[in-house]
Design a protein around this motif. Structure first.
Motif, PDB file in Angstrom:
ATOM      1  N   GLY A 182       4.139  96.115  16.242  1.00  0.00           N
ATOM      2  CA  GLY A 182       3.541  96.744  17.406  1.00  0.00           C
ATOM      3  C   GLY A 182       3.959  96.087  18.714  1.00  0.00           C
ATOM      4  O   GLY A 182       4.204  94.878  18.782  1.00  0.00           O
ATOM      5  N   ASP A 183       4.043  96.889  19.748  1.00  0.00           N
ATOM      6  CA  ASP A 183       4.322  96.357  21.081  1.00  0.00           C
ATOM      7  C   ASP A 183       3.050  95.741  21.661  1.00  0.00           C
ATOM      8  O   ASP A 183       1.933  96.155  21.349  1.00  0.00           O
ATOM      9  CB  ASP A 183       4.808  97.473  22.011  1.00  0.00           C
ATOM     10  N   GLY A 184       3.251  94.773  22.534  1.00  0.00           N
ATOM     11  CA  GLY A 184       2.104  94.184  23.212  1.00  0.00           C
ATOM     12  C   GLY A 184       1.483  95.164  24.187  1.00  0.00           C
ATOM     13  O   GLY A 184       2.166  96.034  24.754  1.00  0.00           O
ATOM     14  N   GLY A 185       0.177  95.051  24.395  1.00  0.00           N
ATOM     15  CA  GLY A 185      -0.516  95.931  25.326  1.00  0.00           C
ATOM     16  C   GLY A 185      -0.232  95.561  26.770  1.00  0.00           C
ATOM     17  O   GLY A 185       0.029  94.407  27.105  1.00  0.00           O
ATOM     18  N   HIS A 186      -0.279  96.566  27.637  1.00  0.00           N
ATOM     19  CA  HIS A 186      -0.093  96.324  29.068  1.00  0.00           C
ATOM     20  C   HIS A 186      -1.343  95.682  29.663  1.00  0.00           C
ATOM     21  O   HIS A 186      -2.444  95.806  29.131  1.00  0.00           O
ATOM     22  CB  HIS A 186       0.196  97.636  29.793  1.00  0.00           C
ATOM     23  N   ALA A 187      -1.152  95.021  30.784  1.00  0.00           N
ATOM     24  CA  ALA A 187      -2.295  94.486  31.518  1.00  0.00           C
ATOM     25  C   ALA A 187      -3.071  95.631  32.159  1.00  0.00           C
ATOM     26  O   ALA A 187      -2.559  96.735  32.354  1.00  0.00           O
ATOM     27  CB  ALA A 187      -1.818  93.506  32.594  1.00  0.00           C
ATOM     28  N   GLY A 188      -4.318  95.353  32.491  1.00  0.00           N
ATOM     29  CA  GLY A 188      -5.115  96.353  33.186  1.00  0.00           C
ATOM     30  C   GLY A 188      -4.509  96.702  34.528  1.00  0.00           C
ATOM     31  O   GLY A 188      -3.990  95.852  35.238  1.00  0.00           O
ATOM     32  N   ASN A 189      -4.540  97.992  34.865  1.00  0.00           N
ATOM     33  CA  ASN A 189      -4.084  98.474  36.172  1.00  0.00           C
ATOM     34  C   ASN A 189      -2.573  98.334  36.369  1.00  0.00           C
ATOM     35  O   ASN A 189      -2.095  98.361  37.499  1.00  0.00           O
ATOM     36  CB  ASN A 189      -4.819  97.746  37.298  1.00  0.00           C
ATOM     37  N   ALA A 190      -1.825  98.145  35.281  1.00  0.00           N
ATOM     38  CA  ALA A 190      -0.373  97.984  35.405  1.00  0.00           C
ATOM     39  C   ALA A 190       0.291  99.340  35.594  1.00  0.00           C
ATOM     40  O   ALA A 190      -0.115 100.342  34.997  1.00  0.00           O
ATOM     41  CB  ALA A 190       0.194  97.290  34.172  1.00  0.00           C
ATOM     42  N   GLY A 213       6.548 100.318  34.009  1.00  0.00           N
ATOM     43  CA  GLY A 213       7.559  99.272  34.103  1.00  0.00           C
ATOM     44  C   GLY A 213       7.037  97.919  34.539  1.00  0.00           C
ATOM     45  O   GLY A 213       7.809  96.973  34.663  1.00  0.00           O
ATOM     46  N   ASP A 214       5.736  97.810  34.759  1.00  0.00           N
ATOM     47  CA  ASP A 214       5.149  96.539  35.180  1.00  0.00           C
ATOM     48  C   ASP A 214       4.845  95.710  33.935  1.00  0.00           C
ATOM     49  O   ASP A 214       3.938  96.028  33.165  1.00  0.00           O
ATOM     50  CB  ASP A 214       3.873  96.820  35.975  1.00  0.00           C
ATOM     51  N   GLU A 215       5.598  94.653  33.735  1.00  0.00           N
ATOM     52  CA  GLU A 215       5.476  93.836  32.529  1.00  0.00           C
ATOM     53  C   GLU A 215       4.579  92.615  32.702  1.00  0.00           C
ATOM     54  O   GLU A 215       4.278  91.932  31.725  1.00  0.00           O
ATOM     55  CB  GLU A 215       6.873  93.365  32.081  1.00  0.00           C
TER      56      GLU A 215
END
Length: 483
Positions: free
Chosen positions: A447-455, A458-460
């Motif tokens: 699985g891919d890692g989850g994005h940060a909140g409010n990202a 393309g914001d890693e």
């Protein structure tokens, strides 16, 4: 004398003989564990299972053998076994519970005893492990020993991790408006307006500055708002000066509280437990800082280049207004949860595993959950009004000055994303493995890692790491530092 027999058509009230088999595998294992061979070796007996589907979880102590793929299980049948093939649902003994780990091998009473598992298909349902999102087909507990022969071990897919909880949508607690100063010629002691205080739920406070006292010949200075920034080149929350040869000055607005920023995403590889694999959550967002209180306004005076108060009135000039207090900092969001793993076999410390002519299949790991968003900080409120100068028939006295506004509370931090779920054929702690001819290992995608909140797209920043992916993967022991 040679073992306990189990069939889908059996009855757990039966003794477990060929002619009267039991119905469930776990009951057969209990009977086998409580009896001994009749050949004088003192070894536990075997379990012989018919081809068919058993929707149960099985705990097998080391030293109890499980021989599947039997046929001709009816009364008088010879319980022979098939020429082994993975084709068709009736060619194997399939253990496929809707929830849970299909097979656990436990350490037996005899530390040297090994279980042989032959002709069995283990099939874990998607997201069926204890965490309700991983899928694990077989676990060897600490010290367990097993030989898996001519079998198939299949893990389903992991489930995506849960999103982290967002902080409250409404703003954090607002500041309080400052108090107004006393007008000129209305008090014998024109004390500057009292400050106001915001008390936040975490115990932090924002305190505005006092207004300057009203004077006769000189007005008093205000006081600065709190908490003062460590570095304050903009002069936030400064106190106003009292009137002397020139008019007073107002207090300045307090600094806004610092934002909680963005928390880090989950890192590492997770770790193995008796219940399978546990990943890592993203970091929780940090709380925003409280806004600074506004500075108090300077006080005025009643004499000098102006007319004094009438003798019938108190003689003090106007007092300065106090600053407004700052808003409270917003709460941070909660970190995203890890995605579920897909692991065919978990082998814990001190276990031993040998595989011969066996197919190992792991599915896909779930994606990590997105981090929660932070809360907006509270609003800083305006400062109080400075007192009004006396308006007489011969002229107007100087007014006192206003307090500064409180700063806004800092926005709560956005949380990091969770770790992606592992996709591993055999996950182990120490390499007590023997992979023999005919064994194949097939692995899906982690699985891919989850994005940060409010990202944004393309914001890693703050994104969780991708889960481990390999045919064989060594995890650290529980007492080792994470890698």
């Amino acid at each position: 004398m040679c073992g306990v027999f189990v069939s889908e058509l059996g009855d757990d009230n039966n003794p477990g003989t060929k002619s009267a088999p039991v119905r469930t595998l776990q009951h057969a294992v209990r009977l086998a564990a409580g009896s001994r061979r009749g050949d004088g070796t003192g070894l536990p007996r075997r379990v012989y299972a018919c081809g068919g589907r058993f929707k149960e979880t099985v705990a097998l102590p080391s030293g109890i053998d499980l021989w599947g793929g039997r046929r001709r299980c009816e009364a008088g049948g010879d319980w022979s076994y098939y020429e082994w093939s993975f084709e068709g649902p009736d060619h194997s003994t399939t253990i496929s519970p809707p929830v849970g780990i299909p097979l656990r091998v436990l350490e037996g009473e005899d530390a040297k005893a090994t279980s042989t598992i032959f002709g069995v298909r283990l099939m874990a349902a998607d997201a069926s492990a204890m965490d309700h999102k991983s899928s694990i087909a077989m676990i060897l507990s600490q010290g367990a020993k097993a030989n898996v022969v001519s079998s198939e071990v299949v893990a389903g897919n992991g489930k995506d991790g849960e999103a982290g909880e967002d902080a409250h949508r409404e703003r954090a607690t607002d500041g309080l408006p400052g108090n107004d100063g006393a007008d000129a010629c209305t008090a014998d002691a024109a004390v500057g307006a009292l400050p106001v205080v915001s008390v936040c739920d975490d115990g932090t406070e924002s305190t505005s500055g006092y207004g300057g006292d009203g004077g006769i010949d000189v007005g008093g200075d205000g006081t600065p708002g709190q908490p003062e920034p460590a570095d304050n080149p903009e002069g936030n929350g400064r106190a106003g000066t009292g009137a002397s040869s020139a008019v007073c000055s107002a207090g300045t607005a307090g600094a806004d509280g610092a934002s909680g920023g963005r928390a880090g995403g989950a890192v590492g590889e997770g770790y193995l437990t008796f219940d399978g694999w546990i990943g890592a959550r993203g970091e929780d967002g940090k709380k925003g800082a409280v806004g600074q209180g506004g500075g108090g306004g300077g006080g005025s005076k009643s004499r000098g280049h102006m007319y004094a108060c009438p003798t019938s009135r108190p003689q003090r000039g106007a007092a300065g207004g106090s600053g407004g207090s700052g808003g409270c900092g917003g709460d941070g969001g909660r970190g995203g949860s890890y995605g579920g793993a897909s692991i065919a076999i978990v082998a814990l410390e001190d276990s031993e595993l040998a595989l011969t002519a066996t197919k190992i299949i792991a599915g896909n790991g779930g994606n990590g959950g997105v981090g929660g968003t932070g809360q907006l900080g509270g609003v800083g409120r305006p400062g109080g009004r400075g007192g009004i100068g006396f308006d007489g028939t011969s002229g107007v006295m100087w007014m006192a000055c206003d307090g500064g506004s409180g700063g806004f509370g800092g926005r709560g931090g956005d949380a990091g994303g969770g770790l992606g779920g592992a996709a591993v054929g055999i996950a182990y702690v120490v390499p007590n493995l023997a992979i023999r001819p005919g064994t194949t290992i097939q692995v899906g995608k982690s699985g891919d890692g989850g994005h940060a909140g409010n990202a944004g797209i393309g914001d890693e920043a703050g994104r969780g790491a991708t889960g481990p992916c390999a045919q064989l993967y060594r995890f650290g022991a529980a007492n080792e530092p994470p890698r």
